[in-house]
Design a protein around this motif. Sequence first.
Motif, PDB file in Angstrom:
ATOM      1  N   VAL A  34     -27.539 -15.774  14.659  1.00 19.03           N
ATOM      2  CA  VAL A  34     -27.148 -17.166  14.561  1.00 19.03           C
ATOM      3  C   VAL A  34     -25.854 -17.291  13.753  1.00 19.03           C
ATOM      4  O   VAL A  34     -25.601 -16.502  12.833  1.00 19.03           O
ATOM      5  CB  VAL A  34     -28.287 -17.986  13.911  1.00 19.03           C
ATOM      6  N   ARG A  35     -25.024 -18.240  14.116  1.00 13.30           N
ATOM      7  CA  ARG A  35     -23.785 -18.490  13.385  1.00 13.30           C
ATOM      8  C   ARG A  35     -24.100 -18.991  11.974  1.00 13.30           C
ATOM      9  O   ARG A  35     -25.059 -19.744  11.768  1.00 13.30           O
ATOM     10  CB  ARG A  35     -22.954 -19.540  14.139  1.00 13.30           C
ATOM     11  N   ARG A  36     -23.281 -18.595  10.999  1.00 11.62           N
ATOM     12  CA  ARG A  36     -23.500 -18.992   9.606  1.00 11.62           C
ATOM     13  C   ARG A  36     -22.250 -19.657   9.051  1.00 11.62           C
ATOM     14  O   ARG A  36     -21.197 -19.020   8.927  1.00 11.62           O
ATOM     15  CB  ARG A  36     -23.862 -17.775   8.761  1.00 11.62           C
ATOM     16  N   ILE A  37     -22.380 -20.931   8.734  1.00 14.45           N
ATOM     17  CA  ILE A  37     -21.289 -21.705   8.144  1.00 14.45           C
ATOM     18  C   ILE A  37     -21.691 -22.074   6.723  1.00 14.45           C
ATOM     19  O   ILE A  37     -22.668 -22.792   6.505  1.00 14.45           O
ATOM     20  CB  ILE A  37     -20.988 -22.981   8.952  1.00 14.45           C
ATOM     21  N   GLU A 100     -15.722 -10.033   1.820  1.00 14.90           N
ATOM     22  CA  GLU A 100     -17.052 -10.441   1.337  1.00 14.90           C
ATOM     23  C   GLU A 100     -17.811 -11.184   2.435  1.00 14.90           C
ATOM     24  O   GLU A 100     -19.018 -10.990   2.611  1.00 14.90           O
ATOM     25  CB  GLU A 100     -16.890 -11.332   0.107  1.00 14.90           C
ATOM     26  N   MET A 101     -17.120 -12.051   3.165  1.00 15.89           N
ATOM     27  CA  MET A 101     -17.755 -12.760   4.268  1.00 15.89           C
ATOM     28  C   MET A 101     -18.252 -11.777   5.327  1.00 15.89           C
ATOM     29  O   MET A 101     -19.385 -11.892   5.810  1.00 15.89           O
ATOM     30  CB  MET A 101     -16.768 -13.755   4.883  1.00 15.89           C
ATOM     31  N   ASP A 102     -17.420 -10.819   5.689  1.00 17.13           N
ATOM     32  CA  ASP A 102     -17.798  -9.838   6.706  1.00 17.13           C
ATOM     33  C   ASP A 102     -19.008  -9.024   6.257  1.00 17.13           C
ATOM     34  O   ASP A 102     -19.931  -8.765   7.044  1.00 17.13           O
ATOM     35  CB  ASP A 102     -16.623  -8.905   6.999  1.00 17.13           C
ATOM     36  N   ALA A 103     -19.004  -8.611   4.995  1.00 14.44           N
ATOM     37  CA  ALA A 103     -20.088  -7.769   4.495  1.00 14.44           C
ATOM     38  C   ALA A 103     -21.427  -8.506   4.496  1.00 14.44           C
ATOM     39  O   ALA A 103     -22.482  -7.896   4.717  1.00 14.44           O
ATOM     40  CB  ALA A 103     -19.753  -7.275   3.090  1.00 14.44           C
ATOM     41  N   ALA A 104     -21.391  -9.813   4.249  1.00 12.68           N
ATOM     42  CA  ALA A 104     -22.625 -10.601   4.182  1.00 12.68           C
ATOM     43  C   ALA A 104     -22.995 -11.240   5.515  1.00 12.68           C
ATOM     44  O   ALA A 104     -24.091 -11.787   5.641  1.00 12.68           O
ATOM     45  CB  ALA A 104     -22.483 -11.687   3.114  1.00 12.68           C
ATOM     46  N   GLY A 105     -22.092 -11.194   6.489  1.00 10.97           N
ATOM     47  CA  GLY A 105     -22.358 -11.828   7.773  1.00 10.97           C
ATOM     48  C   GLY A 105     -22.141 -13.324   7.757  1.00 10.97           C
ATOM     49  O   GLY A 105     -22.884 -14.072   8.395  1.00 10.97           O
ATOM     50  N   VAL A 329     -29.650 -31.236   6.316  1.00 11.73           N
ATOM     51  CA  VAL A 329     -29.673 -30.091   5.403  1.00 11.73           C
ATOM     52  C   VAL A 329     -28.750 -29.002   5.944  1.00 11.73           C
ATOM     53  O   VAL A 329     -28.861 -28.611   7.101  1.00 11.73           O
ATOM     54  CB  VAL A 329     -31.098 -29.539   5.227  1.00 11.73           C
ATOM     55  N   MET A 330     -27.841 -28.535   5.097  1.00 13.13           N
ATOM     56  CA  MET A 330     -26.866 -27.513   5.487  1.00 13.13           C
ATOM     57  C   MET A 330     -26.920 -26.336   4.522  1.00 13.13           C
ATOM     58  O   MET A 330     -27.178 -26.510   3.332  1.00 13.13           O
ATOM     59  CB  MET A 330     -25.449 -28.101   5.502  1.00 13.13           C
ATOM     60  N   TRP A 331     -26.626 -25.178   5.053  1.00 12.75           N
ATOM     61  CA  TRP A 331     -26.601 -23.960   4.244  1.00 12.75           C
ATOM     62  C   TRP A 331     -25.295 -23.852   3.482  1.00 12.75           C
ATOM     63  O   TRP A 331     -24.232 -24.280   3.950  1.00 12.75           O
ATOM     64  CB  TRP A 331     -26.767 -22.754   5.165  1.00 12.75           C
ATOM     65  N   ALA A 332     -25.361 -23.295   2.281  1.00  9.09           N
ATOM     66  CA  ALA A 332     -24.167 -23.024   1.483  1.00  9.09           C
ATOM     67  C   ALA A 332     -24.456 -21.867   0.544  1.00  9.09           C
ATOM     68  O   ALA A 332     -25.618 -21.522   0.289  1.00  9.09           O
ATOM     69  CB  ALA A 332     -23.737 -24.261   0.698  1.00  9.09           C
ATOM     70  N   ILE A 333     -23.405 -21.278   0.005  1.00  5.95           N
ATOM     71  CA  ILE A 333     -23.532 -20.143  -0.908  1.00  5.95           C
ATOM     72  C   ILE A 333     -23.237 -20.557  -2.342  1.00  5.95           C
ATOM     73  O   ILE A 333     -23.947 -20.219  -3.261  1.00  5.95           O
ATOM     74  CB  ILE A 333     -22.566 -19.006  -0.504  1.00  5.95           C
ATOM     75  N   ASP A 334     -22.145 -21.294  -2.559  1.00 10.00           N
ATOM     76  CA  ASP A 334     -21.534 -21.561  -3.867  1.00 10.00           C
ATOM     77  C   ASP A 334     -20.713 -20.352  -4.305  1.00 10.00           C
ATOM     78  O   ASP A 334     -20.728 -19.943  -5.462  1.00 10.00           O
ATOM     79  CB  ASP A 334     -22.576 -21.928  -4.922  1.00 10.00           C
ATOM     80  N   TYR A 335     -19.985 -19.787  -3.338  1.00 14.07           N
ATOM     81  CA  TYR A 335     -19.092 -18.648  -3.597  1.00 14.07           C
ATOM     82  C   TYR A 335     -17.927 -19.116  -4.467  1.00 14.07           C
ATOM     83  O   TYR A 335     -17.409 -20.200  -4.265  1.00 14.07           O
ATOM     84  CB  TYR A 335     -18.556 -18.114  -2.259  1.00 14.07           C
ATOM     85  N   VAL A 344     -27.607 -15.548   2.232  1.00 11.92           N
ATOM     86  CA  VAL A 344     -27.970 -15.253   3.622  1.00 11.92           C
ATOM     87  C   VAL A 344     -29.435 -14.842   3.698  1.00 11.92           C
ATOM     88  O   VAL A 344     -30.206 -15.347   4.532  1.00 11.92           O
ATOM     89  CB  VAL A 344     -27.061 -14.145   4.195  1.00 11.92           C
ATOM     90  N   ALA A 345     -29.841 -13.929   2.813  1.00  7.58           N
ATOM     91  CA  ALA A 345     -31.214 -13.422   2.846  1.00  7.58           C
ATOM     92  C   ALA A 345     -32.222 -14.540   2.605  1.00  7.58           C
ATOM     93  O   ALA A 345     -33.296 -14.567   3.217  1.00  7.58           O
ATOM     94  CB  ALA A 345     -31.380 -12.321   1.802  1.00  7.58           C
ATOM     95  N   PHE A 346     -31.884 -15.471   1.718  1.00  6.93           N
ATOM     96  CA  PHE A 346     -32.794 -16.581   1.424  1.00  6.93           C
ATOM     97  C   PHE A 346     -33.135 -17.376   2.677  1.00  6.93           C
ATOM     98  O   PHE A 346     -34.305 -17.624   2.979  1.00  6.93           O
ATOM     99  CB  PHE A 346     -32.166 -17.495   0.371  1.00  6.93           C
TER     100      PHE A 346
END
Length: 372
Positions: A34-37, A100-105, A329-335, A344-346
């Motif tokens: 799945v795409r991750r934004i 970092e983005m590539d490594a985490a997907g 509800v949207m996904w985010a990291i807080d990078y 991502v794992a969460f």
Amino acid sequence: MTTSRRRFLTGTTAGLALAGVAAKAKGQARPARVRRIATEEAFATPELVKAWLDIARADPGSSLDVSTGILSIFDNPRPGSNQDRFRRQLLDLDTERVAEMDAAGVDVQLLSVTIPGVQMFEPALASRLAIATNDHLAAAIARHPTRFAGLACFAPQDPGPAVMEMERAVTTLGMKGFIVNSHTANLYLDDPRFAPILEAAQALDRPIYLHPRAPSNGMAAPFRDYSMGGSIWGFGIEAGTHAVRMILGGVFDRYPRLRIVLGHMGEALPFWMWRLDHMAARRAKDGRMKPLALAPSQYFRRNFAVTTSGFESPDVLDLVIGAAGIDNVMWAIDYPYESSRDAVAFLEKASLSSDQRATIFHRNAERLFRIA
């Protein structure tokens, strides 16, 4: 008879490959990832860092923002410390960030200027820095058009030029919305002087990401001890208070199409929704508060969206989905303040259907922020 490790691995790999072919032949091909934004990802510019440090060094006690962030991150942080890494990664909009983005997907980062943005400067300087910061961000997006999108900053303390910059950011630079780092001159967006900004955001049909900063001077004193002013407690209290002021102040009766985004699982508002509804109705009935057209929880579902930035609790995710609705509800990291891999794992491990996971990982961000 013994089997060598190499022969075992070769045979296993071949078997898995044949199994994959067989599954595909039967119409059971493995679903695509799945795409991750990621929707709350911070950056800074050298010009902003210099301007922040000028204020911090001249008057370290002027704002709790100084001790909770500016000096610890940008004023000669200890080599090898988290603060040193934050500084480097905030200023990088190319090699390390994309790696970092590539490594985490992570497919896309929605970038926004880190706290306190331009909101601690006098109006003319703030407006000039907002323009320069948005140009800097637009250039980074142009270098990585499939990996980055952006939220524009502006100077709320200078409403006329702020509206002009909001319009330029959307129509010329292609920004997807706006970032406001909570209070400005110890004032909140329910204050009438900010009305032109809210009108512009509604007219442009772009959301405002209401991001925390350290508590304003009017509420800062209890947060100065125990490092309470930052992300451990003060940030969420500040942003949540700001959002409640907007709801109870009738902002969303005046601007019914205005959209506000809150990070960190809603800055505790989902937990408080029942009590907000209960007490708002009581106060309206006894005349202590102007009646609202809707209950606070109804504004929350209509006018707010929530991101998961920096908050990886399955129980809280369930609460937020119930309070805000899955489509908000949207996904985010807080990078770079939190780990991309952990974020991502969460969500990958959360008890969600594949459709719900895709909705949070990318569909809501694509719709709300118009990310292609």
